[in-house]
Write an enzyme that holds these catalytic residues in place. Structure first.
Site, PDB file in Angstrom:
ATOM      1  N   CYS A   1      10.455   1.503   2.129  1.00 35.14           N
ATOM      2  CA  CYS A   1      11.542   0.543   2.344  1.00 35.14           C
ATOM      3  C   CYS A   1      12.902   1.186   2.114  1.00 35.14           C
ATOM      4  CB  CYS A   1      11.367  -0.665   1.419  1.00 35.14           C
ATOM      5  SG  CYS A   1       9.899  -1.655   1.769  1.00 35.14           S
TER       6      CYS A   1
ATOM      7  N   TRP B   1       0.798  -1.225   0.000  1.00 30.13           N
ATOM      8  CA  TRP B   1       0.000   0.000   0.000  1.00 30.13           C
ATOM      9  C   TRP B   1       0.829   1.272   0.000  1.00 30.13           C
ATOM     10  CZ3 TRP B   1       1.939   2.475   4.071  1.00 30.13           C
ATOM     11  CH2 TRP B   1       2.467   1.688   5.118  1.00 30.13           C
ATOM     12  N   ASN B   2       2.125   1.203   0.324  1.00 33.69           N
ATOM     13  CA  ASN B   2       2.835   2.453   0.631  1.00 33.69           C
ATOM     14  C   ASN B   2       3.094   3.333  -0.588  1.00 33.69           C
ATOM     15  OD1 ASN B   2       4.681   0.452  -0.147  1.00 33.69           O
ATOM     16  ND2 ASN B   2       6.354   1.392   0.991  1.00 33.69           N
TER      17      ASN B   2
ATOM     18  N   GLU C   1      11.116  -7.792  -3.380  1.00 34.13           N
ATOM     19  CA  GLU C   1      11.654  -6.560  -2.795  1.00 34.13           C
ATOM     20  C   GLU C   1      11.002  -6.431  -1.436  1.00 34.13           C
ATOM     21  OE1 GLU C   1      11.621  -3.245  -1.164  1.00 34.13           O
ATOM     22  OE2 GLU C   1      10.589  -2.374  -2.888  1.00 34.13           O
TER      23      GLU C   1
ATOM     24  N   ALA D   1      -2.670  -4.585  -1.917  1.00 31.12           N
ATOM     25  CA  ALA D   1      -2.968  -4.538  -0.492  1.00 31.12           C
ATOM     26  C   ALA D   1      -4.449  -4.243  -0.291  1.00 31.12           C
ATOM     27  CB  ALA D   1      -2.117  -3.458   0.177  1.00 31.12           C
TER      28      ALA D   1
ATOM     29  N   SER E   1       6.478  -7.332   3.064  1.00 30.79           N
ATOM     30  CA  SER E   1       7.167  -7.728   4.285  1.00 30.79           C
ATOM     31  C   SER E   1       7.971  -9.000   4.081  1.00 30.79           C
ATOM     32  CB  SER E   1       6.145  -7.961   5.401  1.00 30.79           C
ATOM     33  OG  SER E   1       5.347  -9.110   5.118  1.00 30.79           O
TER      34      SER E   1
END
Length: 461
Positions: free
Chosen positions: A268, A136-137, A234, A162, A213
């Site tokens: 990240c 989602w980021n 990733e 997500a 994650s």
């Protein structure tokens, strides 16, 4: 399974969706397989025309989709619009360069002759339907940096996004369809995480890519390994940001604030561990802390907001637990460190010093606007601290000493080393990590070839 738009600035649930049932997922898998058989034969010029059109539409939509992104995951709206513009740029780049990146290659004439052939070439052919499990980021960028090269290579994509960004996920499917891509070229699957394993096991899925994650990466890699399918992962990062005595301290501190708090620190590749030579530690810490303290936290729809809410209540709780654990173990709070009153999942820009190896925040990724400061006696200690992590996504180094640059490039365990600047991704440069940050590369020629059948064609006399 809860698939919904929940506004992180208020905690209000705005829209909910029912997950797709098995029949609908099966229909989409069949469509992807059937579409691939035809789409794989299209010319690069046709693929490029379609991708250029998608980029144009996205650029036209950047204000409206920017508001959707901000509503769904809390990114400051200026950054959301910038994300859309970056995606359009990447689409144009791949549309312009894919034919060259995937052009047939011919080995040295002497090697061809030695093999007994009259001609040998290497051809890049598409693999088929690729499953993308995305976070989602950066809800547009993470998808586009997979989809643009995959589509230009002749693959088709299935997106499991997500569950807190369903409107963005559906927008992406609609975007490619409006651009003229056949319906089966890019499809969104509104499904829960539990459904991913079964889809990945389906023989029609030829490969998978995941950004997310470490546990999610382990699960996808495990199933893909069992099924002998190619994956690109990733995962997390805890990137070092090293400052040496020769650095421009004012500039290094200014960039450090952005490097830590871009996307409210939920990135990240955001710098997280600030490792500063003892000779300039105090001066840097003062400048950096002042910059973090000066940021405006508030409504992400406000054009002047620097830091919005975290994407979820659980995310804020996790971040708060890391900070509290560090403080109990002796860390010093230079600024921030306390949850604000009021609605929404906000957390202030925070700087912690005196970090020890026993603290969770030393070992775990802090996904939010929390920075940790480390004092290094010399270059060797800076490298040791930087590499003292299970992650290896990117790194940042500030120095004007060429010999120091060479040492850092040689010794830092990371997929990228950015010198006198902050980590950023660009379509022309490969992106990815080592250690528990994952494997494989996205972007550039390396990224587009990840999901290709690299075929040797040998022709006798």
């Amino acid at each position: 399974m809860h698939i919904a738009t929940v506004n992180p600035a208020t905690g209000e649930t705005l829209k909910t969706y029912h997950p797709m049932d098995e029949e609908e997922v099966e229909r989409r898998l069949q469509l992807a397989e059937a579409t691939f058989r035809t789409y794989r034969t299209t010319a690069f010029d046709e693929r490029a025309r379609l991708l250029h059109r998608a980029a144009e539409l996205l650029d036209e939509d950047r204000r409206t989709i920017g508001q959707v992104i901000t509503t769904e995951m809390g990114k400051p709206v200026k950054q959301a619009r910038a994300e859309a513009a970056k995606c359009a740029k990447a689409m144009h780049w791949y549309a312009d360069h894919a034919a060259e990146l995937l052009a047939d290659e011919e080995p040295e004439a002497s090697d061809v002759k030695d093999s007994g052939a009259s001609r040998v070439l290497v051809r890049y052919r598409p693999l088929g339907p690729v499953l993308a499990v995305m976070p989602w980021n950066f809800p547009l960028w993470q998808v586009v940096r997979f989809a643009a090269p995959a589509l230009m290579a002749g693959n088709v994509g299935l997106l499991k996004h997500a569950s807190n960004v369903p409107q963005t996920a559906l927008y992406l499917e609609d975007l490619f369809h409006r651009a003229g891509f056949t319906e089966g070229c890019f499809q969104t699957l509104l499904i829960g995480s539990a459904a991913v394993d079964g889809i990945l096991r389906d023989e029609r899925i030829r490969a998978a890519t995941l950004t997310g994650s470490e546990p999610a990466g382990r699960a996808v890699a495990s199933t893909a390994g069992e099924m002998i399918k190619k994956t690109v992962l990733e995962l997390g990062g805890s990137d070092p940001y090293i400052v040496m005595p020769s650095a421009d301290l004012d500039r290094a501190a200014e960039v450090a604030v952005t490097a830590r708090t871009q996307n409210t620190g939920q990135s990240c590749i955001a710098a997280k561990r600030f490792i500063v030579h003892t000779d300039v530690y105090d001066a840097f810490a003062e400048r950096f802390t002042a910059g973090m303290r000066a940021l405006k936290v508030g409504d992400p729809m406000d054009e002047d907001t620097d830091v919005g809410p975290l994407s979820s209540e659980r995310g804020r709780d996790d971040l708060e637990e890391l900070v509290d654990d560090a403080v109990r173990a002796g860390a010093t709070v230079h600024c921030g460190g306390e949850r604000p009153e009021g609605p929404g999942w906000f957390y202030p820009p925070t700087v912690l010093a005196g970090i020890g190896r026993e603290m969770r925040i030393h070992r775990e990724e802090a996904f939010g606007p929390v920075a940790t400061l480390y004092r290094a006696a010399d270059l060797d200690e800076a490298v040791l601290i930087a590499n003292d992590t299970d992650f290896g996504l990117s790194s940042n180094v500030w120095t004007r000493d060429a010999a120091e640059v060479d040492r850092f490039v040689r010794d830092l365990e990371a997929g990228s080393v950015y010198v006198n600047g902050m980590t950023a991704s660009h379509p022309a440069f490969p992106f990815g990590g080592v250690k528990r940050s994952g494997y494989g590369r996205e972007l550039s020629g390396h990224g587009i070839r990840e999901f290709c059948n690299i075929t040797t064609v040998w022709q006798g006399a």
